[in-house]
Design an enzyme around this catalytic site. Sequence first.
Site, PDB file in Angstrom:
ATOM      1  CB  CYS A  50       5.745   2.372   7.603  1.00  2.68           C
ATOM      2  SG  CYS A  50       4.400   3.677   6.909  1.00  2.68           S
ATOM      3  CG  LEU A  51       6.615   1.494   1.836  1.00  2.00           C
ATOM      4  CD1 LEU A  51       6.023   1.365   0.290  1.00  2.00           C
ATOM      5  CD2 LEU A  51       7.850  -0.222   1.598  1.00  2.00           C
ATOM      6  CG  HIS A  73       0.175   7.460   5.721  1.00  2.00           C
ATOM      7  ND1 HIS A  73       1.778   7.144   6.295  1.00  2.00           N
ATOM      8  CD2 HIS A  73       0.608   5.702   5.558  1.00  2.00           C
ATOM      9  CE1 HIS A  73       2.345   6.744   6.086  1.00  2.00           C
ATOM     10  NE2 HIS A  73       1.540   5.547   5.798  1.00  2.00           N
ATOM     11  CG  HIS A  98      -0.240   1.737   7.755  1.00  5.10           C
ATOM     12  ND1 HIS A  98       0.768   1.499   8.384  1.00  5.10           N
ATOM     13  CD2 HIS A  98       0.164   2.069   6.491  1.00  5.10           C
ATOM     14  CE1 HIS A  98       1.475   1.576   8.172  1.00  5.10           C
ATOM     15  NE2 HIS A  98       1.501   2.576   7.032  1.00  5.10           N
ATOM     16  CD  GLU A  99      -1.361   2.610   2.805  1.00  3.42           C
ATOM     17  OE1 GLU A  99      -0.173   3.941   2.874  1.00  3.42           O
ATOM     18  OE2 GLU A  99       0.188   1.670   2.823  1.00  3.42           O
ATOM     19  CD  GLN A 148       3.520   5.743   2.878  1.00  8.33           C
ATOM     20  OE1 GLN A 148       2.907   5.449   1.916  1.00  8.33           O
ATOM     21  NE2 GLN A 148       4.902   5.339   3.303  1.00  8.33           N
ATOM     22  N   GLY A 175       0.868  -1.330   0.028  1.00  5.35           N
ATOM     23  CA  GLY A 175      -0.275   0.215   0.184  1.00  5.35           C
ATOM     24  C   GLY A 175       1.384   1.135   0.115  1.00  5.35           C
TER      25      GLY A 175
HETATM   26 NI    NI Z   1       2.853   3.573   5.679  1.00  2.01          NI
END
Ligand code: NI
Length: 169
Positions: free
Chosen positions: A98-99, A144, A140-141, A51, A46
Amino acid sequence: MTIREIALVPEPVLRRKARKLTDFGPETQKLIDDMVETMREAPGVGLAAPQIAESLQLVVVEFAEDEENEDAKPKLFVVVNPEIVKRSEETVMGIEGCLSIPGLVGDVERNESVEIKALNRHGKPIKIKARGWLARIFQHEIDHLDGVLYTDRATRVWQPKEEEEFEDV
Ligand code: NI
């Protein structure tokens, strides 16, 4: 398509509330394609627009809907201006990464299932029912987009050992 640079903490864009997407023209279509490519290349399951330093309510997710069936193909979701309209009372703990926060994972409690109202990439209304990991990824997304990171919700955050593997979102 272009692979975009992923914003890492403590970039302020990750803490900003993203604005609603209202334009579905060629520039937005290119942005969505870039996000899908960036997510796949990372690799992640995702990615939210903040991000890649775009403060817009836009999320891409690629994950098998039916996680119990090992042959299930990952499905691509493009979700614009999402709103969680229903949450299960049941919650589950799971390990998230998380990226934008490399090298860490954490235990996070999430609703086991959610219903999401959103627009698709062309601005048409859609509704998504998700459970299990897919529901976790969406939560989670969507966090963000509110400037919330999983580390805000985690009961424990740690550096995983190298042999441990986690999917990043
Ligand atoms: Ni994330």
